[in-house]
Design an enzyme around this catalytic site. Structure first.
Site, PDB file in Angstrom:
ATOM      1  N   ASP A 107      38.022 -14.017  -9.702  1.00 57.59           N
ATOM      2  CA  ASP A 107      37.954 -14.337  -8.269  1.00 57.59           C
ATOM      3  C   ASP A 107      36.896 -13.530  -7.515  1.00 57.59           C
ATOM      4  OD1 ASP A 107      39.874 -16.261  -8.415  1.00 57.59           O
ATOM      5  OD2 ASP A 107      41.501 -15.017  -7.633  1.00 57.59           O
ATOM      6  N   ARG A 175      46.838  -7.185 -14.601  1.00 62.01           N
ATOM      7  CA  ARG A 175      46.653  -6.784 -13.197  1.00 62.01           C
ATOM      8  C   ARG A 175      47.918  -7.119 -12.411  1.00 62.01           C
ATOM      9  NH1 ARG A 175      41.420  -5.691 -10.687  1.00 62.01           N
ATOM     10  NH2 ARG A 175      40.431  -6.691 -12.439  1.00 62.01           N
TER      11      ARG A 175
HETATM   12  P1  ADP Z   1      36.697 -10.255 -11.145  1.00 63.16           P
HETATM   13  O1  ADP Z   1      35.499 -11.109 -11.035  1.00 63.16           O
HETATM   14  O2  ADP Z   1      37.187 -10.138 -12.552  1.00 63.16           O
HETATM   15  O3  ADP Z   1      37.779 -10.645 -10.146  1.00 63.16           O
HETATM   16  P2  ADP Z   1      35.968  -7.971  -9.462  1.00 63.16           P
HETATM   17  O4  ADP Z   1      36.957  -8.291  -8.387  1.00 63.16           O
HETATM   18  O5  ADP Z   1      35.805  -6.548  -9.848  1.00 63.16           O
HETATM   19  O6  ADP Z   1      36.260  -8.751 -10.816  1.00 63.16           O
HETATM   20  O7  ADP Z   1      34.572  -8.550  -8.968  1.00 63.16           O
HETATM   21  C1  ADP Z   1      33.428  -8.436  -9.796  1.00 63.16           C
HETATM   22  C2  ADP Z   1      32.215  -8.215  -8.940  1.00 63.16           C
HETATM   23  O8  ADP Z   1      32.030  -9.339  -8.078  1.00 63.16           O
HETATM   24  C3  ADP Z   1      32.278  -7.026  -7.988  1.00 63.16           C
HETATM   25  O9  ADP Z   1      31.952  -5.809  -8.619  1.00 63.16           O
HETATM   26  C4  ADP Z   1      31.239  -7.409  -6.954  1.00 63.16           C
HETATM   27  O10 ADP Z   1      29.944  -7.134  -7.426  1.00 63.16           O
HETATM   28  C5  ADP Z   1      31.428  -8.911  -6.859  1.00 63.16           C
HETATM   29  N1  ADP Z   1      32.310  -9.207  -5.724  1.00 63.16           N
HETATM   30  C6  ADP Z   1      33.641  -8.992  -5.646  1.00 63.16           C
HETATM   31  N2  ADP Z   1      34.115  -9.313  -4.429  1.00 63.16           N
HETATM   32  C7  ADP Z   1      33.045  -9.736  -3.720  1.00 63.16           C
HETATM   33  C8  ADP Z   1      32.852 -10.196  -2.388  1.00 63.16           C
HETATM   34  N3  ADP Z   1      33.877 -10.297  -1.517  1.00 63.16           N
HETATM   35  N4  ADP Z   1      31.612 -10.564  -2.004  1.00 63.16           N
HETATM   36  C9  ADP Z   1      30.578 -10.477  -2.865  1.00 63.16           C
HETATM   37  N5  ADP Z   1      30.694 -10.035  -4.131  1.00 63.16           N
HETATM   38  C10 ADP Z   1      31.890  -9.666  -4.557  1.00 63.16           C
HETATM   39  O1  F6P Z   2      41.205  -8.285 -15.265  1.00 62.83           O
HETATM   40  C1  F6P Z   2      41.280  -7.853 -16.589  1.00 62.83           C
HETATM   41  C2  F6P Z   2      41.903  -6.475 -16.634  1.00 62.83           C
HETATM   42  O2  F6P Z   2      41.908  -6.017 -17.974  1.00 62.83           O
HETATM   43  C3  F6P Z   2      43.298  -6.364 -16.024  1.00 62.83           C
HETATM   44  O3  F6P Z   2      44.298  -6.850 -16.895  1.00 62.83           O
HETATM   45  C4  F6P Z   2      43.364  -4.897 -15.725  1.00 62.83           C
HETATM   46  O4  F6P Z   2      44.260  -4.659 -14.658  1.00 62.83           O
HETATM   47  C5  F6P Z   2      41.959  -4.579 -15.306  1.00 62.83           C
HETATM   48  O5  F6P Z   2      41.119  -5.567 -15.875  1.00 62.83           O
HETATM   49  C6  F6P Z   2      41.465  -3.222 -15.732  1.00 62.83           C
HETATM   50  O6  F6P Z   2      40.193  -3.054 -15.201  1.00 62.83           O
HETATM   51  P1  F6P Z   2      39.224  -1.836 -15.551  1.00 62.83           P
HETATM   52  O7  F6P Z   2      38.385  -2.274 -16.704  1.00 62.83           O
HETATM   53  O8  F6P Z   2      38.418  -1.675 -14.303  1.00 62.83           O
HETATM   54  O9  F6P Z   2      40.076  -0.663 -15.868  1.00 62.83           O
END
Ligand code: ADP
Ligand code: F6P
Length: 322
Positions: A107, A175
């Site tokens: 997301d 998570r």
């Molecule tokens: P995931 O994609 O697995 O949900 P994250 O939430 O850590 O993992 O998001 C991955 C990357 O996407 C973040 O490190 C950031 O660079 C980008 N990102 C996350 N949220 C936003 C946002 N609201 N606007 C722009 N980029 C974002």
């Molecule tokens: O989203 C995948 C995941 O492995 C989750 O299950 C866990 O909460 C998280 O990533 C851990 O993230 P990090 O690599 O930042 O410790």
């Protein structure tokens, strides 16, 4: 619109997941087959801002479909959450002739894709996460492998737990979502399954269940605890004190995110990778690919981010019965 796209980029972002390499391979080979050029962007949005990218040919993705992790690397990038960072990212795309980007992640990564799209770069997201917590899709890249890895590990812990007549609390990732826990709970035949979506913090009910099953002669007691609840070690201490049954906590951790992807993850990730390229060529942007009711499909990112997903009531009820 279709003939405007000549070069696409591909990146992986957020937590890695087994099957991401299959998706990258498919994006690259489908794009090349459709006459496009492809740039691999290293380390997610951080790599984009650092202009850390390279031209990809078919051979660059040879021999990777069976590998865990992501050959492009991944990163969390705070700068990309700012409007300045997002504009800079779009400008870098234009500088390198990148007309569209396929973003493989969860997301958070879609929000980044949405921002790029608002800044004039075509974007398509692919659901890459072991957590299965993306609402618009019944399948996410990596979940199947992670759940199989966890299941095999739990079988092993269960062997020793039975020999020693112990209670085992095994914490799995996810998570804030309980899908890995639910699947392992059923697949490993757990006595209790603790899901963040359902757990009422009634530890006494678990203790009563252990006492009741011991009276019936059960030699072990397996509790699958989701990361979203956590605290497995302190829970083990309290359960041991209350039941008199030796109790151990095992936190499976990052092993669940690695390893060679299952056939399902290789296959679905491959189809989704191709699908992303093809819908981009049809002129679609700001979309995320999903799998629903047996078909690959796509949604507007905003719509996808506003969808909600929860544990199926019937499946949860059955998990408690069996
Ligand atoms: P995931 O994609 O697995 O949900 P994250 O939430 O850590 O993992 O998001 C991955 C990357 O996407 C973040 O490190 C950031 O660079 C980008 N990102 C996350 N949220 C936003 C946002 N609201 N606007 C722009 N980029 C974002
Ligand atoms: O989203 C995948 C995941 O492995 C989750 O299950 C866990 O909460 C998280 O990533 C851990 O993230 P990090 O690599 O930042 O410790």
């Amino acid at each position: 619109m279709a003939n405007k796209i000549k070069t696409i980029g591909v990146l992986t972002s957020g937590g890695d997941a087994p099957g991401m390499n299959a998706a990258i391979r498919s994006v690259v080979r489908t794009a090349l087959a459709r006459g496009l050029s492809v740039k691999g962007i290293n380390r997610g949005y951080q790599g984009l801002l650092n202009e850390d990218m390279f031209d990809m040919q078919s051979r660059d993705v040879s021999d990777i479909i069976q590998k865990g992790g992501t050959i492009l690397g991944t990163a969390r990038c705070m700068e990309f959450k700012t409007p300045e960072g997002q504009k800079k990212g779009a400008d870098i795309c234009r500088k390198h002739g990148i007309d569209g980007i396929v973003v493989i992640g969860g997301d958070g990564s879609y929000r980044g894709a949405q921002a790029l799209s608002r800044n004039g770069i075509n974007t398509i997201g692919l659901p890459g996460t072991i957590d299965l917590d993306i609402a618009c899709t019944e399948y996410t890249i990596g979940f199947d492998t992670a759940v199989n890895t966890a299941m095999e590990a739990i079988d092993k812990v269960k062997d020793t737990s039975s020999s020693h007549e112990r209670c085992s609390i095994i914490e799995v990732m996810g998570r804030n979502a309980g899908y890995i826990a639910l699947w392992c709970g059923v697949a490993n035949g757990a006595e209790d399954i603790l899901l963040p979506e359902k757990y009422d913090y009634n530890e006494q009910a678990i203790i009563n269940n252990i006492i009741a099953t011991r009276k019936k002669g059960k030699k072990h007691h397996l509790i699958i605890n989701a990361e979203g609840i956590g605290h497995s070690t302190s829970m083990a201490r309290r359960i041991e004190a209350a039941t008199g049954m030796e109790t151990r906590a095992t936190i499976l951790g990052y092993m669940q995110r690695g390893g060679s992807p299952t056939a399902k993850d290789r296959y679905y990730a491959s189809i989704m990778g191709a699908y992303a390229v093809d819908i981009m060529l049809q002129g679609k942007t700001n979309r995320v690919v999903g799998y629903q009711h047996g078909e690959f499909t796509d949604f507007d990112i905003e719509e996808a981010l506003n969808m909600e997903k929860s544990i199926d009531e019937y499946q949860y009820e059955i998990s408690k019965i069996i």
